[in-house]
Design a protein around this motif. Sequence first.
Motif, PDB file in Angstrom:
ATOM      1  N   SER A  19     -37.518  17.037 -20.810  1.00 42.84           N
ATOM      2  CA  SER A  19     -38.920  17.265 -21.599  1.00 42.84           C
ATOM      3  C   SER A  19     -39.274  17.443 -22.953  1.00 42.84           C
ATOM      4  N   CYS A  20     -38.206  18.408 -23.471  1.00 42.95           N
ATOM      5  CA  CYS A  20     -38.267  18.774 -24.758  1.00 42.95           C
ATOM      6  C   CYS A  20     -38.125  17.590 -25.773  1.00 42.95           C
ATOM      7  N   GLU A  35     -43.480  22.601 -18.673  1.00 40.95           N
ATOM      8  CA  GLU A  35     -42.470  23.809 -18.685  1.00 40.95           C
ATOM      9  C   GLU A  35     -42.547  24.506 -19.941  1.00 40.95           C
ATOM     10  N   LEU A  36     -43.504  24.426 -20.984  1.00 42.55           N
ATOM     11  CA  LEU A  36     -43.626  25.375 -22.203  1.00 42.55           C
ATOM     12  C   LEU A  36     -44.305  26.489 -21.580  1.00 42.55           C
ATOM     13  N   CYS A  58     -39.787  26.989 -23.716  1.00 48.94           N
ATOM     14  CA  CYS A  58     -39.298  26.131 -22.793  1.00 48.94           C
ATOM     15  C   CYS A  58     -38.681  26.925 -21.306  1.00 48.94           C
TER      16      CYS A  58
END
Length: 83
Positions: A19-20, A35-36, A58
Amino acid sequence: MTQDPARQSELKKMELCESCAGIQRNWRRAPGHAELVQRGNRKEERDHGTVTITRYQCDRCGTAWEYENDKTDQRAGWSVVGR
Ligand SMILES: [Zn+2]
């Protein structure tokens, strides 16, 4: 936390979760991901005035992010600041 900080930051780059890794950096209004977790914000002075920088972390990989909200700068946006 006794490890060499330079080495640590090298490792961080490789440890971004999917995701990041998908976040578009340094681009205004690019989205983050679900998710941050927001960790707070601060003001910083720029030539044209004050901007707000919001810090996130995160939940999945622990990477710390900052999002700079600057209306006048298309290149302000997400950047990795550590962990
Ligand atoms: Zn992540």
